[in-house]
Write an enzyme that holds these catalytic residues in place. Sequence first.
Site, PDB file in Angstrom:
ATOM      1  N   SER A 251      -8.848 -35.160  69.461  1.00  8.30           N
ATOM      2  CA  SER A 251      -9.630 -35.526  68.271  1.00  8.30           C
ATOM      3  C   SER A 251     -10.413 -36.788  68.593  1.00  8.30           C
ATOM      4  CB  SER A 251      -8.688 -35.812  67.095  1.00  8.30           C
ATOM      5  OG  SER A 251      -9.395 -36.439  66.042  1.00  8.30           O
TER       6      SER A 251
ATOM      7  N   TYR B 226      -1.225 -39.614  63.559  1.00 12.49           N
ATOM      8  CA  TYR B 226      -2.216 -38.681  64.115  1.00 12.49           C
ATOM      9  C   TYR B 226      -3.011 -39.367  65.238  1.00 12.49           C
ATOM     10  CZ  TYR B 226      -6.085 -35.275  64.162  1.00 12.49           C
ATOM     11  OH  TYR B 226      -7.019 -34.332  64.537  1.00 12.49           O
TER      12      TYR B 226
HETATM   13  N1  NAP Z   1     -10.834 -30.014  61.480  1.00 10.90           N
HETATM   14  C1  NAP Z   1     -11.162 -31.166  62.045  1.00 10.90           C
HETATM   15  O1  NAP Z   1     -12.040 -31.902  61.558  1.00 10.90           O
HETATM   16  C2  NAP Z   1     -10.495 -31.595  63.320  1.00 10.90           C
HETATM   17  C3  NAP Z   1     -10.962 -32.781  63.924  1.00 10.90           C
HETATM   18  C4  NAP Z   1     -10.372 -33.199  65.099  1.00 10.90           C
HETATM   19  C5  NAP Z   1      -9.358 -32.464  65.678  1.00 10.90           C
HETATM   20  N2  NAP Z   1      -8.919 -31.326  65.077  1.00 10.90           N
HETATM   21  C6  NAP Z   1      -7.839 -30.590  65.737  1.00 10.90           C
HETATM   22  O2  NAP Z   1      -8.186 -29.224  65.841  1.00 10.90           O
HETATM   23  C7  NAP Z   1      -7.027 -28.402  65.728  1.00 10.90           C
HETATM   24  C8  NAP Z   1      -7.241 -27.357  64.648  1.00 10.90           C
HETATM   25  O3  NAP Z   1      -7.499 -28.037  63.418  1.00 10.90           O
HETATM   26  P1  NAP Z   1      -7.934 -27.256  62.106  1.00 10.90           P
HETATM   27  O4  NAP Z   1      -8.770 -28.176  61.330  1.00 10.90           O
HETATM   28  O5  NAP Z   1      -8.436 -25.900  62.457  1.00 10.90           O
HETATM   29  O6  NAP Z   1      -6.519 -27.144  61.353  1.00 10.90           O
HETATM   30  P2  NAP Z   1      -5.952 -25.975  60.433  1.00 10.90           P
HETATM   31  O7  NAP Z   1      -7.024 -25.216  59.755  1.00 10.90           O
HETATM   32  O8  NAP Z   1      -4.885 -26.579  59.594  1.00 10.90           O
HETATM   33  O9  NAP Z   1      -5.293 -24.989  61.490  1.00 10.90           O
HETATM   34  C9  NAP Z   1      -4.176 -25.348  62.211  1.00 10.90           C
HETATM   35  C10 NAP Z   1      -3.354 -24.107  62.476  1.00 10.90           C
HETATM   36  O10 NAP Z   1      -2.192 -24.489  63.203  1.00 10.90           O
HETATM   37  C11 NAP Z   1      -1.148 -23.614  62.868  1.00 10.90           C
HETATM   38  N3  NAP Z   1       0.121 -24.345  62.960  1.00 10.90           N
HETATM   39  C12 NAP Z   1       0.614 -25.259  62.109  1.00 10.90           C
HETATM   40  N4  NAP Z   1       1.795 -25.702  62.542  1.00 10.90           N
HETATM   41  C13 NAP Z   1       2.043 -25.053  63.707  1.00 10.90           C
HETATM   42  C14 NAP Z   1       3.129 -25.080  64.624  1.00 10.90           C
HETATM   43  N5  NAP Z   1       4.210 -25.853  64.408  1.00 10.90           N
HETATM   44  N6  NAP Z   1       3.095 -24.283  65.696  1.00 10.90           N
HETATM   45  C15 NAP Z   1       2.030 -23.480  65.910  1.00 10.90           C
HETATM   46  N7  NAP Z   1       0.965 -23.400  65.078  1.00 10.90           N
HETATM   47  C16 NAP Z   1       0.983 -24.193  63.987  1.00 10.90           C
HETATM   48  C17 NAP Z   1      -1.434 -23.120  61.429  1.00 10.90           C
HETATM   49  O11 NAP Z   1      -1.299 -21.739  61.408  1.00 10.90           O
HETATM   50  P3  NAP Z   1      -0.110 -20.993  60.600  1.00 10.90           P
HETATM   51  O12 NAP Z   1       0.035 -21.696  59.270  1.00 10.90           O
HETATM   52  O13 NAP Z   1      -0.638 -19.613  60.490  1.00 10.90           O
HETATM   53  O14 NAP Z   1       1.109 -21.151  61.458  1.00 10.90           O
HETATM   54  C18 NAP Z   1      -2.912 -23.434  61.219  1.00 10.90           C
HETATM   55  O15 NAP Z   1      -3.687 -22.262  61.045  1.00 10.90           O
HETATM   56  C19 NAP Z   1      -5.861 -29.354  65.471  1.00 10.90           C
HETATM   57  O16 NAP Z   1      -5.195 -29.638  66.678  1.00 10.90           O
HETATM   58  C20 NAP Z   1      -6.545 -30.600  64.924  1.00 10.90           C
HETATM   59  O17 NAP Z   1      -5.815 -31.764  65.126  1.00 10.90           O
HETATM   60  C21 NAP Z   1      -9.456 -30.895  63.906  1.00 10.90           C
END
Ligand code: NAP
Length: 275
Positions: free
Chosen positions: A162, A185
């Site tokens: 991130s 985080y």
């Molecule tokens: N969105 C942003 O702005 C942003 C910015 C920087 C970095 N990121 C990084 O990008 C990645 C994805 O983010 P996102 O925004 O797409 O988040 P998200 O929509 O919440 O998706 C995360 C997914 O991870 C799965 N998950 C949760 N706990 C888990 C576990 N213990 N083991 C395996 N899978 C698990 C969940 O799926 P289920 O509920 O189906 O298990 C969920 O669909 C993350 O690593 C986040 O830190 C995101």
Amino acid sequence: MPQAAGESRPTHEPTIPELFDLTGKVVLITGGTGHLGSAMARALAEAGASVVITSRDAPRAEAAAAALPRRGETATHHGLALDHMKPDELDDAFSRVVDRAGRVDILVNNGHEALGNDLTSVTAEQFTRHLAHATGYFILARLVRDYAVERAGPASIILLGSMYGLVGSYPDAYEGICSASPVAYHTLKGGIVQMTRHLAAYWAADGVRVNCLSPGPFPPERAPAAMVERLRAKLPMKRMGQAHELKGAVVFLASDASSFMTGQNLVIDGGWTAW
Ligand SMILES: NC(=O)c1ccc[n+]([C@@H]2O[C@H](COP(=O)([O-])OP(=O)(O)OC[C@H]3O[C@@H](n4cnc5c(N)ncnc54)[C@H](OP(=O)(O)O)[C@@H]3O)[C@@H](O)[C@H]2O)c1
């Protein structure tokens, strides 16, 4: 630069479509049901790969896999349960992935459980649990590396970092609206960037590349509009990222298009960390 002994020059220079082509490859992407994970899973499928989407919930994973596009005759997608916060179960979960898909060439460690508590309210227990995402990413990465060594094939491992693994928070964005970006985080994602370098250094000799993909602000629709507006105003590009804007980056890191790249952090943040 002269070639070292044992290195051979390719007789055919790969074309751009060849470099980005994932036909015949199998990708495991955790959290492929989520906001960014689903777009990245589609990207990998569109590039020709067979994709194994995992979720903590098997039916959710199966539904997400069934919705993926298939390119070519051979691509087959699967959805399986995997929770990287349960490290004792990862050996079995990874074996199930290999049994179902036949092999794994690429890992995208993307799954993440958001934490609502910032530095004012996080408990020791919550902080420690949040850092355990790094443990899960590591254990899965090592399973993929060991599997690659066993079958003497290359692998590409991508860890989601991130922009908040590189810089501190932007306190003004959250003040009076919602809790700040969690200190746990920032600690976690900074550690993921560093773990990438460490694993890359050890595993390069095995033909296993490890890179980090660090998104900037890609807020989901449920994010508070006032907070999003403050982030937008600070960003050089003056807009939020859209999930499809990670598609090119993940295919680049997964494929031979990045074949001489390991231990790096690719930042897709609209310029957030540029100033
Ligand atoms: N969105 C942003 O702005 C942003 C910015 C920087 C970095 N990121 C990084 O990008 C990645 C994805 O983010 P996102 O925004 O797409 O988040 P998200 O929509 O919440 O998706 C995360 C997914 O991870 C799965 N998950 C949760 N706990 C888990 C576990 N213990 N083991 C395996 N899978 C698990 C969940 O799926 P289920 O509920 O189906 O298990 C969920 O669909 C993350 O690593 C986040 O830190 C995101």
